[in-house]
Design a protein around this motif. Sequence first.
Motif, short mmCIF file in Angstrom:
data_model
loop_
_atom_site.label_atom_id
_atom_site.label_comp_id
_atom_site.label_asym_id
_atom_site.label_seq_id
_atom_site.Cartn_x
_atom_site.Cartn_y
_atom_site.Cartn_z
N VAL A 5 2.60 -3.48 4.46
CA VAL A 5 3.98 -3.09 4.16
C VAL A 5 4.84 -3.32 5.40
O VAL A 5 4.79 -2.55 6.37
CB VAL A 5 4.07 -1.63 3.70
CG1 VAL A 5 5.51 -1.28 3.32
CG2 VAL A 5 3.14 -1.38 2.51
N GLN A 15 7.62 5.82 2.20
CA GLN A 15 7.28 6.41 0.91
C GLN A 15 6.36 5.50 0.10
O GLN A 15 5.46 5.97 -0.60
CB GLN A 15 8.55 6.73 0.13
CG GLN A 15 9.43 7.78 0.80
CD GLN A 15 10.67 8.10 -0.02
OE1 GLN A 15 10.58 8.76 -1.05
NE2 GLN A 15 11.82 7.64 0.44
N VAL A 16 6.60 4.20 0.17
CA VAL A 16 5.71 3.25 -0.52
C VAL A 16 4.29 3.38 0.01
O VAL A 16 3.32 3.40 -0.76
CB VAL A 16 6.24 1.81 -0.35
CG1 VAL A 16 5.19 0.79 -0.84
CG2 VAL A 16 7.55 1.62 -1.12
N VAL A 55 4.29 -6.60 1.28
CA VAL A 55 5.57 -6.07 0.80
C VAL A 55 6.55 -6.10 1.96
O VAL A 55 6.28 -5.53 3.02
CB VAL A 55 5.40 -4.61 0.30
CG1 VAL A 55 6.73 -4.08 -0.22
CG2 VAL A 55 4.34 -4.53 -0.79
N ALA A 165 11.08 3.66 -4.19
CA ALA A 165 9.75 3.49 -3.60
C ALA A 165 8.68 3.42 -4.69
O ALA A 165 7.74 2.61 -4.61
CB ALA A 165 9.45 4.63 -2.63
N GLN A 166 8.80 4.26 -5.70
CA GLN A 166 7.83 4.23 -6.80
C GLN A 166 7.86 2.89 -7.52
O GLN A 166 6.82 2.33 -7.87
CB GLN A 166 8.10 5.37 -7.78
CG GLN A 166 7.04 5.50 -8.88
CD GLN A 166 5.68 5.87 -8.33
OE1 GLN A 166 5.52 6.92 -7.71
NE2 GLN A 166 4.68 5.01 -8.55
N VAL A 168 8.79 -0.03 -6.29
CA VAL A 168 8.19 -1.04 -5.42
C VAL A 168 6.67 -0.92 -5.44
O VAL A 168 5.95 -1.93 -5.53
CB VAL A 168 8.74 -0.91 -3.99
CG1 VAL A 168 7.96 -1.83 -3.04
CG2 VAL A 168 10.22 -1.25 -3.96
N ALA A 169 6.17 0.30 -5.35
CA ALA A 169 4.72 0.51 -5.36
C ALA A 169 4.11 0.03 -6.68
O ALA A 169 3.05 -0.63 -6.68
CB ALA A 169 4.40 1.99 -5.14
N SER A 172 3.93 -3.70 -6.69
CA SER A 172 3.02 -4.22 -5.67
C SER A 172 1.57 -4.27 -6.13
O SER A 172 0.81 -5.14 -5.69
CB SER A 172 3.11 -3.35 -4.40
OG SER A 172 4.41 -3.37 -3.88
#
Length: 244
Positions: A5, A15-16, A55, A165-166, A168-169, A172
């Motif tokens: 990341v 956060q990710v 990321v 963040a959620q 993006v996670a 990913s």
Amino acid sequence: MKIAVMGGTGLIGSQVVRILNAAGHEAVPHSPSTGVDLLSGKGLQEALAGADVVVNLTNSPTFDEASPAFFQTSMDNMLAAAETAGVGHAVILSIVGADEVPDLVYYRAKVLQEDILKAGPVPYSIVRATQFFEFVDAVLSWTADENTVRLPATLVQPMAAADVAQAVADVSVGAPLQGTRNVAGPDVFRLDELGKITLAAHGDQRTVVTDDTAGMFAAASGDALIAKDGAVIAKTSYRDWLAR
């Protein structure tokens, strides 16, 4: 999965990393403070060694004419290193409507970042998010004095950084989209109305003045910054977030 990341110590990146590690993945934060610099390439090859996913959440330090060069150099370096390392998925965070606000150089720079990723050698995903709740106070400060806050009537659909963040996670750890996922908050506001809500929540007695020439977001017209059909809508509302 092992996930590198970039910008992993920032507002979204940290956060990710937490979300991914809590789900059992090996997410490693990288930034200049950890010895990895996308602009110079320092530490980049080592950071991507063995990674399944990279990321990129790094951001230009300015919103001005220097921003395109930042994204050009950082993306070129990242993609070259990712290809060499055999990384199978590259993810970036961009902005809903970035291509609809050509008068803003920073938005043009984000479109450039997207285009570099699309044309690159690594399977990719782009997450486009709307403005963050956490930045509303800063937006108000750009055009404020001791008595008034001047804001345009630009339509915005902001969302919580935690929800960004959620999103993006989630992207990913999935298969590369070879495209874009738009994410947005649950409510649409005029920016001047959002300013009034924010000042009231803070007990701030200043007056909001509608001024369609005020601040960066004056350059966005119509529904340019609003998520279109097919977007993922986050659950956290601005009023609930303010009341925490």
